[in-house]
Design a protein around this motif. Structure first.
Motif, short mmCIF file in Angstrom:
data_model
loop_
_atom_site.label_atom_id
_atom_site.label_comp_id
_atom_site.label_asym_id
_atom_site.label_seq_id
_atom_site.Cartn_x
_atom_site.Cartn_y
_atom_site.Cartn_z
N ASN A 1 0.81 -1.21 0.00
CA ASN A 1 0.00 0.00 0.00
C ASN A 1 0.85 1.27 0.00
OD1 ASN A 1 -2.80 -1.17 0.52
ND2 ASN A 1 -1.61 -2.08 2.18
N THR A 2 0.25 2.34 -0.49
CA THR A 2 0.81 3.68 -0.38
C THR A 2 -0.27 4.57 0.22
OG1 THR A 2 2.15 3.31 -2.36
CG2 THR A 2 1.91 5.59 -1.61
N PHE A 3 -0.06 5.00 1.46
CA PHE A 3 -1.08 5.75 2.17
C PHE A 3 -0.96 7.26 1.98
CE2 PHE A 3 -1.35 1.78 4.67
CZ PHE A 3 -2.72 1.59 4.61
N VAL A 4 0.25 7.77 1.82
CA VAL A 4 0.43 9.22 1.71
C VAL A 4 0.13 9.66 0.27
CG1 VAL A 4 2.07 11.12 1.89
CG2 VAL A 4 2.10 9.26 3.59
N PRO A 5 -0.81 10.56 0.05
CA PRO A 5 -1.18 10.99 -1.30
C PRO A 5 0.01 11.54 -2.08
CG PRO A 5 -2.78 11.78 0.31
CD PRO A 5 -1.64 11.22 1.09
#
Length: 382
Positions: A224-228
């Protein structure tokens, strides 16, 4: 001990955290001495950084290519024995290959390279040159990690059923700015195909594999990549199946707010379990199936030869991060010295992560990314 081994450093100049760590670790036991360097890809910064460290002007270089050319021109008694590579990941392959092909021993920071093809290229180069090549997975340098490995090998916890390894950080929870230290880690061109997966996930994989000796059969990953706006992953969860029938869970995250450098390994077997945490590194919890839980302490009587060899001071005195790094370098130094003297190194002394282990870490990155992108549940390791 004979004279210190001479080494050069590529990368690790002003403002670089990890370069200083490597230098301090190598200085700890007096067995290695920095004699030349190319400390930055920016020529002015490279020269200034070399002067900061008091290197002679003729051994301070504006590029790694100039450093290599200068070393090749020097007589044997002045030439370096090995090079330490602490650059961003994109330079690992070209620098390591060039120095290996020139006949120099190499120590490279992790992750090794960007792709398995590059890793295979380095393996072939090292085989041709017959040189030592270490990779600084420093957490396996802790005495109690080596104690855990030896206990598993000796059958102290029986047949392994389950392994849980975690590497939790929170420093990437906020959005990084382009000038922030470590911002290159979020750039695919410099970091490679994995973000957190490459940076700390490979540490977790190496710690797990080193202690347990298990081989992955297949895996199922959620990346996952949570930071926009971030272009690389910052959180990874992986289910593992091993060839011996055991199961595992690997979690690596750099967005778990409040976590600093929380690494934990738990190994559960038919006859007991082991539990180790990097933030309490001098203790190893052993829970046998037929007796009370006990806490093994670094430096205490009865530990394995591998743990004793990695210990410098008596129990009760904290011994941690720099010493673990130094233990990796001591293993490399023991191997280099043995080769210089034409003998086989003692495996207890020459205990360090190898090029093959670094290559396995890159294969792990690729397989996790493949699994995360797949519609299938499990991705075969081979």
């Amino acid at each position: 001990m004979s004279a210190p081994l001479r080494y050069a450093m590529v990368g690790g100049g002003r403002g670089a955290f990890i370069g200083s760590v490597h230098r301090q670790a190598m200085a700890l036991d007096g067995q290695m001495r920095l004699v030349s360097a190319a400390l930055s890809s920016q020529p002015d910064k490279a020269l200034a950084s070399g002067r900061d460290l008091g290197l002679p002007e003729d051994r301070i270089h504006a590029s790694w290519q100039a450093l290599l050319a200068d070393e090749l021109k020097r007589p044997a008694h002045e030439r370096i024995h090995f090079v330490a590579i602490v650059t961003p990941n994109d330079l690992h392959h070209p620098v390591a290959k060039a120095f290996t092909e020139a006949g120099f021993h190499v120590v490279c920071d992790k992750p090794l390279v960007h792709t398995s093809a590059q890793a295979d290229d380095l393996i072939k180069a090292a085989e041709r040159a017959r040189t030592v090549f270490g990779v600084t997975y420093n957490y396996t340098g802790y005495p109690m990690v080596r104690q855990a490995r030896e206990m598993v090998r000796a059958g102290a916890i029986g047949h392994i059923h389950k392994v849980i390894v975690e590497y939790r950080q929170g420093w990437l929870a906020p959005q990084l700015q382009s000038g922030d230290t470590g911002a290159w880690r979020a750039d695919p061109a410099r970091s490679g195909p994995g973000g957190t997966l490459s940076d700390v996930g490979t540490h977790a994989e190496h710690l797990m594999a080193t202690v347990t000796g298990l081989t992955i059969e297949s895996l199922c990953a959620d990346v996952n990549t949570f930071v926009p706006g971030r272009r690389l992953d910052d959180d990874v969860s992986v289910l593992l199946r091993f060839t011996n029938g055991a199961r595992g869970v690997l979690m690596a995250s750099q967005v778990e707010t409040g976590c600093e450098n929380d690494i934990r390994l738990r190994v559960f077997g038919s006859q007991g379990s082991l539990d180790w945490r990097q933030e309490d590194p001098n203790h190893l919890v052993h829970s046998p199936i037929d007796g009370p839980r006990r806490i093994l302490t670094r430096g205490s009587p009865g530990l394995s030869a591998a743990a004793q060899n990695a210990t410098r001071i008596p129990s009760g005195h904290p011994e941690a991060f720099l010493e673990a790094f130094a233990n990796v370098y001591l293993g490399v130094a023991a191997d280099i010295r043995a080769r210089l003297e034409g003998r086989q190194a003692n495996p207890v002394h020459a205990d360090y992560p190898t090029l093959a282990e670094g290559a396995r870490g890159i294969h792990f990155v690729e397989k996790v990314i493949e699994s995360a992108a797949s519609a299938g549940k499990w991705t075969a390791w081979s």
